[in-house]
Design a protein around this motif. Structure first.
Motif, PDB file in Angstrom:
ATOM      1  N   ASN A   6     -38.864  -2.576  -7.554  1.00 26.83           N
ATOM      2  CA  ASN A   6     -38.518  -2.604  -8.964  1.00 26.83           C
ATOM      3  C   ASN A   6     -38.433  -1.160  -9.457  1.00 26.83           C
ATOM      4  O   ASN A   6     -39.419  -0.443  -9.304  1.00 26.83           O
ATOM      5  N   PHE A  43     -46.233 -11.171  -6.827  1.00 24.94           N
ATOM      6  CA  PHE A  43     -45.988 -11.501  -5.421  1.00 24.94           C
ATOM      7  C   PHE A  43     -47.060 -12.488  -4.967  1.00 24.94           C
ATOM      8  O   PHE A  43     -48.256 -12.272  -5.214  1.00 24.94           O
ATOM      9  N   PHE A  73     -41.201   1.132  -8.019  1.00 25.50           N
ATOM     10  CA  PHE A  73     -42.428   0.495  -7.556  1.00 25.50           C
ATOM     11  C   PHE A  73     -42.062  -0.320  -6.317  1.00 25.50           C
ATOM     12  O   PHE A  73     -41.025  -0.997  -6.306  1.00 25.50           O
ATOM     13  N   MET A 116     -51.214  -6.384   2.244  1.00 22.18           N
ATOM     14  CA  MET A 116     -50.165  -5.905   1.341  1.00 22.18           C
ATOM     15  C   MET A 116     -50.603  -4.598   0.718  1.00 22.18           C
ATOM     16  O   MET A 116     -51.759  -4.451   0.334  1.00 22.18           O
ATOM     17  N   ASP A 156     -47.103   6.255  -5.168  1.00 23.97           N
ATOM     18  CA  ASP A 156     -47.957   7.021  -4.261  1.00 23.97           C
ATOM     19  C   ASP A 156     -47.196   7.552  -3.047  1.00 23.97           C
ATOM     20  O   ASP A 156     -46.583   6.776  -2.302  1.00 23.97           O
ATOM     21  N   ASP A 209     -52.740   7.174   2.047  1.00 22.43           N
ATOM     22  CA  ASP A 209     -52.382   7.615   0.701  1.00 22.43           C
ATOM     23  C   ASP A 209     -52.521   9.137   0.700  1.00 22.43           C
ATOM     24  O   ASP A 209     -53.633   9.665   0.812  1.00 22.43           O
ATOM     25  N   CYS A 258     -41.573 -13.892  -5.027  1.00 23.48           N
ATOM     26  CA  CYS A 258     -41.587 -12.843  -6.056  1.00 23.48           C
ATOM     27  C   CYS A 258     -41.124 -13.444  -7.370  1.00 23.48           C
ATOM     28  O   CYS A 258     -40.119 -14.167  -7.388  1.00 23.48           O
ATOM     29  N   PHE A 259     -41.810 -13.096  -8.445  1.00 22.52           N
ATOM     30  CA  PHE A 259     -41.426 -13.548  -9.784  1.00 22.52           C
ATOM     31  C   PHE A 259     -41.151 -12.357 -10.707  1.00 22.52           C
ATOM     32  O   PHE A 259     -41.905 -11.378 -10.716  1.00 22.52           O
ATOM     33  N   ASN A 260     -40.090 -12.488 -11.483  1.00 18.45           N
ATOM     34  CA  ASN A 260     -39.774 -11.553 -12.550  1.00 18.45           C
ATOM     35  C   ASN A 260     -39.400 -12.374 -13.784  1.00 18.45           C
ATOM     36  O   ASN A 260     -38.478 -13.188 -13.685  1.00 18.45           O
ATOM     37  N   MET A 320     -51.106 -12.275  -4.739  1.00 21.44           N
ATOM     38  CA  MET A 320     -51.327 -10.940  -4.179  1.00 21.44           C
ATOM     39  C   MET A 320     -51.122  -9.862  -5.236  1.00 21.44           C
ATOM     40  O   MET A 320     -51.784  -8.830  -5.223  1.00 21.44           O
ATOM     41  N   LEU A 321     -50.163 -10.094  -6.137  1.00 16.52           N
ATOM     42  CA  LEU A 321     -49.886  -9.168  -7.251  1.00 16.52           C
ATOM     43  C   LEU A 321     -49.610  -9.991  -8.488  1.00 16.52           C
ATOM     44  O   LEU A 321     -48.825 -10.950  -8.429  1.00 16.52           O
ATOM     45  N   MET A 364     -52.633   3.376  -5.340  1.00 12.19           N
ATOM     46  CA  MET A 364     -52.162   2.382  -4.374  1.00 12.19           C
ATOM     47  C   MET A 364     -53.097   1.178  -4.389  1.00 12.19           C
ATOM     48  O   MET A 364     -54.316   1.340  -4.372  1.00 12.19           O
ATOM     49  N   ILE A 365     -52.509   0.031  -4.462  1.00  9.40           N
ATOM     50  CA  ILE A 365     -53.276  -1.212  -4.377  1.00  9.40           C
ATOM     51  C   ILE A 365     -53.165  -1.703  -2.935  1.00  9.40           C
ATOM     52  O   ILE A 365     -52.065  -1.749  -2.379  1.00  9.40           O
ATOM     53  N   MET A 382     -31.649 -10.321 -10.078  1.00 10.71           N
ATOM     54  CA  MET A 382     -33.006 -10.874 -10.136  1.00 10.71           C
ATOM     55  C   MET A 382     -33.990  -9.917 -10.819  1.00 10.71           C
ATOM     56  O   MET A 382     -35.120 -10.297 -11.118  1.00 10.71           O
ATOM     57  N   ASP A 436     -51.084  -5.852 -12.556  1.00 14.68           N
ATOM     58  CA  ASP A 436     -50.984  -4.789 -11.555  1.00 14.68           C
ATOM     59  C   ASP A 436     -49.892  -3.778 -11.916  1.00 14.68           C
ATOM     60  O   ASP A 436     -49.784  -2.732 -11.273  1.00 14.68           O
ATOM     61  N   GLY A 437     -49.071  -4.129 -12.903  1.00 19.36           N
ATOM     62  CA  GLY A 437     -48.131  -3.148 -13.443  1.00 19.36           C
ATOM     63  C   GLY A 437     -46.939  -2.828 -12.570  1.00 19.36           C
ATOM     64  O   GLY A 437     -46.325  -1.771 -12.700  1.00 19.36           O
ATOM     65  N   MET A 438     -46.586  -3.737 -11.661  1.00 20.49           N
ATOM     66  CA  MET A 438     -45.451  -3.484 -10.768  1.00 20.49           C
ATOM     67  C   MET A 438     -44.128  -3.989 -11.359  1.00 20.49           C
ATOM     68  O   MET A 438     -43.052  -3.699 -10.830  1.00 20.49           O
ATOM     69  N   GLY A 439     -44.215  -4.826 -12.394  1.00 21.15           N
ATOM     70  CA  GLY A 439     -42.995  -5.378 -12.993  1.00 21.15           C
ATOM     71  C   GLY A 439     -42.517  -6.642 -12.304  1.00 21.15           C
ATOM     72  O   GLY A 439     -41.493  -7.213 -12.680  1.00 21.15           O
ATOM     73  N   PHE A 440     -43.224  -7.065 -11.274  1.00 24.98           N
ATOM     74  CA  PHE A 440     -42.977  -8.354 -10.618  1.00 24.98           C
ATOM     75  C   PHE A 440     -44.321  -8.834 -10.095  1.00 24.98           C
ATOM     76  O   PHE A 440     -45.285  -8.060 -10.026  1.00 24.98           O
ATOM     77  N   PHE A 470     -35.321  -7.436  -9.305  1.00 33.89           N
ATOM     78  CA  PHE A 470     -36.037  -6.782  -8.197  1.00 33.89           C
ATOM     79  C   PHE A 470     -35.156  -6.937  -6.966  1.00 33.89           C
ATOM     80  O   PHE A 470     -34.217  -7.740  -6.961  1.00 33.89           O
ATOM     81  N   ALA A 523     -49.261  -1.909  -2.444  1.00 30.23           N
ATOM     82  CA  ALA A 523     -48.356  -1.819  -3.594  1.00 30.23           C
ATOM     83  C   ALA A 523     -48.481  -0.409  -4.149  1.00 30.23           C
ATOM     84  O   ALA A 523     -49.580   0.060  -4.455  1.00 30.23           O
ATOM     85  N   LEU A 524     -47.330   0.248  -4.250  1.00 21.16           N
ATOM     86  CA  LEU A 524     -47.298   1.648  -4.681  1.00 21.16           C
ATOM     87  C   LEU A 524     -47.144   1.675  -6.195  1.00 21.16           C
ATOM     88  O   LEU A 524     -46.079   1.939  -6.731  1.00 21.16           O
ATOM     89  N   ASP A 525     -48.266   1.391  -6.864  1.00 22.99           N
ATOM     90  CA  ASP A 525     -48.227   1.251  -8.326  1.00 22.99           C
ATOM     91  C   ASP A 525     -48.244   2.604  -9.019  1.00 22.99           C
ATOM     92  O   ASP A 525     -48.028   2.670 -10.220  1.00 22.99           O
TER      93      ASP A 525
END
Lengths: 130, 130
Positions: free
Chosen positions: A110, B39, A58, A86, A93, A72, B108-110, B28-29, B1-2, A35, B33-37, A37, A88-90
């Motif tokens: 990911n 949410f 991430f 939620m 962190d 953080d 989750c989407f990728n 949510m994401l 961190m987001i 998938m 947001d640069g996470m690669g997926f 992820f 997210a450790l973008d």
């Protein structure tokens, strides 16, 4: 289509359940599912505290149940954790997560976790080819 | 961190809430947001039925609340949906999702959804550069 039932996995696929000091996690999707992820349902024991730093991943974490807080460690900022929050450790962190009540979290990684990583002393997962 | 709180988003960031025929979703994401997926927390109305085919995305969907069923339109197979069940569209599977009770799903989407896609007539999201 992959269909998996969290409620059956603990009985039928115990290899998908991993535990460490005061947390456990059910691996609903791993890298080999293709998938791009991975997806995990993670439990953190009431009263426990965890410091992680996913240098190579991430991760987003959605609180489904429980209360606690996250700090953080880069900025010193602390955020309340409760259902619906939620993080997210973008920036990969480094952070400390505290469970006041047991936390139940839905986590996405990911690149996807392969299932062969171990938490290193610095709180990260190494990347794995296998 | 987001850090984002689902409970605040509907009041403070209504642009993150999208609705269509008998479903709504809180982003949510997103891609930026640069996470690669991406949410999403998605609600499907009790009694509703939805046919989707994400030709350009992989999607995993974890049921947090409610009951229903999913039919893989390629194989004809139907699976029960209830809390703890996850399905993952690893073959971009065309499917029909039915909500008997209101369903609340963590998705989750990728590649990550940008927020600018629209569902096309075939039930897919087009890829978007923006």
């Amino acid at each position: 289509m992959i269909v998996r039932d969290f409620n059956k996995i603990t009985l039928e696929e115990p290899e998908r359940v991993v535990s460490d000091a005061k947390w456990s996690s059910v691996r609903m999707l791993l890298a080999d599912d293709g998938m791009g992820f991975s997806f995990h349902i993670t439990f953190l024991e009431a009263g426990s505290e965890h410091t992680f730093e996913y240098k190579n991943h991430f991760e987003s974490v959605y609180c489904m149940q429980g209360t606690g807080s996250i700090t953080d460690l880069g900025t010193g900022e602390t955020h309340e954790i409760k259902p619906g929050v939620m993080y997210a450790l973008d920036k990969h962190d480094r952070h400390t997560l505290r469970a006041d009540e047991e936390l139940v979290m839905a986590c996405c990684f990911n690149p996807p976790v392969t299932g062969n990583e171990v938490h290193q002393e610095d709180g990260s997962y190494a990347l794995s080819d296998s």
